[in-house]
Design a protein around this motif. Structure first.
Motif, PDB file in Angstrom:
ATOM      1  N   VAL A  72       0.816  -1.214   0.000  1.00 33.48           N
ATOM      2  CA  VAL A  72       0.000   0.000   0.000  1.00 33.48           C
ATOM      3  C   VAL A  72       0.851   1.266   0.000  1.00 33.48           C
ATOM      4  O   VAL A  72       0.304   2.367  -0.011  1.00 33.48           O
ATOM      5  N   PHE A  73       2.171   1.135   0.030  1.00 38.65           N
ATOM      6  CA  PHE A  73       3.032   2.308   0.219  1.00 38.65           C
ATOM      7  C   PHE A  73       2.920   3.286  -0.940  1.00 38.65           C
ATOM      8  O   PHE A  73       2.782   4.497  -0.733  1.00 38.65           O
ATOM      9  N   VAL A  74       2.973   2.792  -2.175  1.00 39.72           N
ATOM     10  CA  VAL A  74       2.921   3.686  -3.329  1.00 39.72           C
ATOM     11  C   VAL A  74       1.587   4.417  -3.378  1.00 39.72           C
ATOM     12  O   VAL A  74       1.526   5.621  -3.644  1.00 39.72           O
ATOM     13  N   VAL A 109       8.498  12.451  -5.868  1.00 41.38           N
ATOM     14  CA  VAL A 109       8.475  11.607  -4.663  1.00 41.38           C
ATOM     15  C   VAL A 109       7.806  10.275  -4.979  1.00 41.38           C
ATOM     16  O   VAL A 109       8.273   9.202  -4.568  1.00 41.38           O
ATOM     17  N   VAL A 110       6.714  10.336  -5.720  1.00 38.22           N
ATOM     18  CA  VAL A 110       6.012   9.105  -6.104  1.00 38.22           C
ATOM     19  C   VAL A 110       6.884   8.252  -7.008  1.00 38.22           C
ATOM     20  O   VAL A 110       6.945   7.023  -6.870  1.00 38.22           O
ATOM     21  N   VAL A 111       7.586   8.896  -7.938  1.00 32.75           N
ATOM     22  CA  VAL A 111       8.469   8.157  -8.848  1.00 32.75           C
ATOM     23  C   VAL A 111       9.569   7.446  -8.065  1.00 32.75           C
ATOM     24  O   VAL A 111       9.883   6.276  -8.335  1.00 32.75           O
ATOM     25  N   CYS A 112      10.157   8.125  -7.081  1.00 32.40           N
ATOM     26  CA  CYS A 112      11.214   7.511  -6.268  1.00 32.40           C
ATOM     27  C   CYS A 112      10.683   6.307  -5.505  1.00 32.40           C
ATOM     28  O   CYS A 112      11.318   5.249  -5.462  1.00 32.40           O
ATOM     29  N   ALA A 113       9.516   6.459  -4.885  1.00 32.58           N
ATOM     30  CA  ALA A 113       8.940   5.362  -4.112  1.00 32.58           C
ATOM     31  C   ALA A 113       8.608   4.182  -5.007  1.00 32.58           C
ATOM     32  O   ALA A 113       8.919   3.031  -4.679  1.00 32.58           O
ATOM     33  N   ARG A 114       7.998   4.455  -6.145  1.00 35.92           N
ATOM     34  CA  ARG A 114       7.624   3.371  -7.049  1.00 35.92           C
ATOM     35  C   ARG A 114       8.843   2.670  -7.642  1.00 35.92           C
ATOM     36  O   ARG A 114       8.891   1.441  -7.755  1.00 35.92           O
ATOM     37  N   PRO A 158       2.272   9.248 -12.162  1.00 36.70           N
ATOM     38  CA  PRO A 158       3.658   8.770 -11.973  1.00 36.70           C
ATOM     39  C   PRO A 158       3.752   7.466 -11.194  1.00 36.70           C
ATOM     40  O   PRO A 158       4.778   6.790 -11.258  1.00 36.70           O
ATOM     41  N   SER A 159       2.712   7.091 -10.468  1.00 41.07           N
ATOM     42  CA  SER A 159       2.736   5.818  -9.749  1.00 41.07           C
ATOM     43  C   SER A 159       2.548   4.625 -10.681  1.00 41.07           C
ATOM     44  O   SER A 159       2.827   3.493 -10.303  1.00 41.07           O
ATOM     45  N   ARG A 160       2.043   4.893 -11.914  1.00 41.29           N
ATOM     46  CA  ARG A 160       1.753   3.839 -12.900  1.00 41.29           C
ATOM     47  C   ARG A 160       0.717   2.842 -12.383  1.00 41.29           C
ATOM     48  O   ARG A 160       0.668   1.690 -12.833  1.00 41.29           O
ATOM     49  N   MET A 161      -0.104   3.275 -11.458  1.00 47.09           N
ATOM     50  CA  MET A 161      -1.155   2.411 -10.920  1.00 47.09           C
ATOM     51  C   MET A 161      -2.403   2.514 -11.788  1.00 47.09           C
ATOM     52  O   MET A 161      -2.631   3.525 -12.465  1.00 47.09           O
ATOM     53  N   PHE A 162      -3.220   1.461 -11.758  1.00 47.98           N
ATOM     54  CA  PHE A 162      -4.482   1.470 -12.470  1.00 47.98           C
ATOM     55  C   PHE A 162      -5.547   2.142 -11.608  1.00 47.98           C
ATOM     56  O   PHE A 162      -5.445   2.204 -10.384  1.00 47.98           O
ATOM     57  N   GLU A 163      -6.589   2.603 -12.254  1.00 46.19           N
ATOM     58  CA  GLU A 163      -7.676   3.292 -11.559  1.00 46.19           C
ATOM     59  C   GLU A 163      -8.927   2.434 -11.592  1.00 46.19           C
ATOM     60  O   GLU A 163      -9.314   1.905 -12.641  1.00 46.19           O
ATOM     61  N   VAL A 164      -9.568   2.280 -10.442  1.00 46.60           N
ATOM     62  CA  VAL A 164     -10.833   1.559 -10.350  1.00 46.60           C
ATOM     63  C   VAL A 164     -11.777   2.351  -9.463  1.00 46.60           C
ATOM     64  O   VAL A 164     -11.356   3.197  -8.669  1.00 46.60           O
TER      65      VAL A 164
END
Length: 356
Positions: free
Chosen positions: A4-6, A18-23, A340-346
């Protein structure tokens, strides 16, 4: 926490770097844990690390850090070379350095008066080593067995949540499969349901499934078209169910190098309710799951929230063994974004009645 961190960072910071670094770091960590590597995965690890270094200046700009002279961060540079020359790193960990940090830094600091503590820590360590040396000499001279030492506060493992304390013997309802021959997802679940004779009204109110009766009747009608010989009855509002708290999914190995399936535990329990649901924990757990979709779907899986794991009541139909069903709430299909997280959206699917 890594799961769940990203998502937590993406919703709590204004600077996308910051999101890019974490991911990038998390992707590097997950890739480093693979039991087998190819030239492609090695390049992916290098790309992730380079992406982190290209964006890490954001922490200096915002005053979070003044430099990145961190030994653990530097060691990441050598991972791909070490994997290439010595093999996968899935069997390595950092427990020994962590233990040394406790023994040689934390305990010494706690023994000081917190003023000019470096000198006091060195003195404390010298005295500890002298005591240990003399203790070893006494053991050698007397040929005595070492006395058991008391556990330090760092060795004491925190107790798990109340809902995990109960020992539930599990078995594979789909049958055992030999190692290396896992072809489909199966599950393990308790031999006996821990929650029995739970009325439909309690389930509707506390498990968040107000349409369980109508949904189950619709399911039974579809089942009757496939198995016309089965005798089925409608679910009445006075029906009682036997419920399971959790199930363990056994997912087939995704690629070469994984000998055994991935085990993923999913839970469906509300918070404890006195007199009605007393054998539950203080917090509710309704986990999200990935459900396999039909072959022509855009994505192979779809996200859903697990609300209930239950056994089909014998009063509805008699099948041996009595099938175990799950009630889920659908989310929308996965939607790719440029975040930038490259996460999908739902998003949660809402029906015409305004309910999920």
């Amino acid at each position: 926490m890594e799961r769940v961190f990203v998502g937590a960072v993406a919703g709590g910071v204004n600077d996308p770097r910051v999101v890019v670094c974490a991911r990038a770091l998390l992707d590097f960590i997950y890739l480093a844990q693979l039991p087998a590597h190819t030239s492609h995965t090695i390049l992916q690890m290098d790309d992730c690390l380079h992406e982190f270094h290209r964006n890490k200046a954001v922490f200096i700009e915002h005053g979070v850090r003044s430099n990145f002279n961190i030994p653990k961060l530097h060691s990441l540079v050598h991972y791909t070379d070490a994997i290439t020359s010595h093999g996968a790193a899935d069997g390595y960990n950092t427990e020994h350095p962590e233990r040394f940090h406790i023994e040689y830094a934390k305990l010494g600091y706690r023994a000081s008066n917190k003023r000019e503590y470096e000198k006091q820590m060195v003195t404390w360590l010298e005295r500890q080593e002298a005591v240990d040396t003399f203790d070893s000499y006494i053991l050698w001279a007397t040929q005595a067995q070492p006395a058991p030492t008391e556990k330090s506060s760092e060795d004491i493992v925190a107790e798990e949540d109340e809902e995990d304390e109960e020992d539930e013997h599990e078995e594979d309802r789909d049958g055992d499969q030999p190692p290396g021959n896992y072809s489909r997802t199966t599950f393990r679940i308790a031999k006996k349901p821990p929650l029995t004779n739970i009325s439909l009204s309690i389930i509707q109110e506390h498990f968040g499934v107000p349409d369980l009766g109508s949904s189950l009747n619709t399911f039974m009608q579809r089942l009757a078209t496939v198995y016309p010989h089965l005798r089925m009855n409608s679910v009445s509002r006075h029906e009682s169910f036997s419920l399971f708290k959790r199930a363990t999914l056994l997912v087939p190995p995704p690629s070469h190098g994984f000998l055994y399936p991935w085990e993923d535990r999913v839970r469906a329990t509300p918070a404890k309710v006195p007199r009605l649901l007393p054998n539950l924990g203080k917090r509710p757990f309704f986990d999200t799951v990935l459900v396999k979709t039909p072959p022509r779907s855009t994505f192979r899986y779809r996200v859903a929230r697990l609300r209930l794991i239950f056994e089909l009541p014998p009063s509805v139909t008699m099948i041996h063994p009595q099938p175990i069903l799950a009630y889920i709430e659908w989310f929308s299909e996965l939607k790719a974004t440029r975040h930038p997280s490259r996460m999908f959206e739902v998003s949660k699917v809402i029906g015409r009645d305004g309910m999920p």
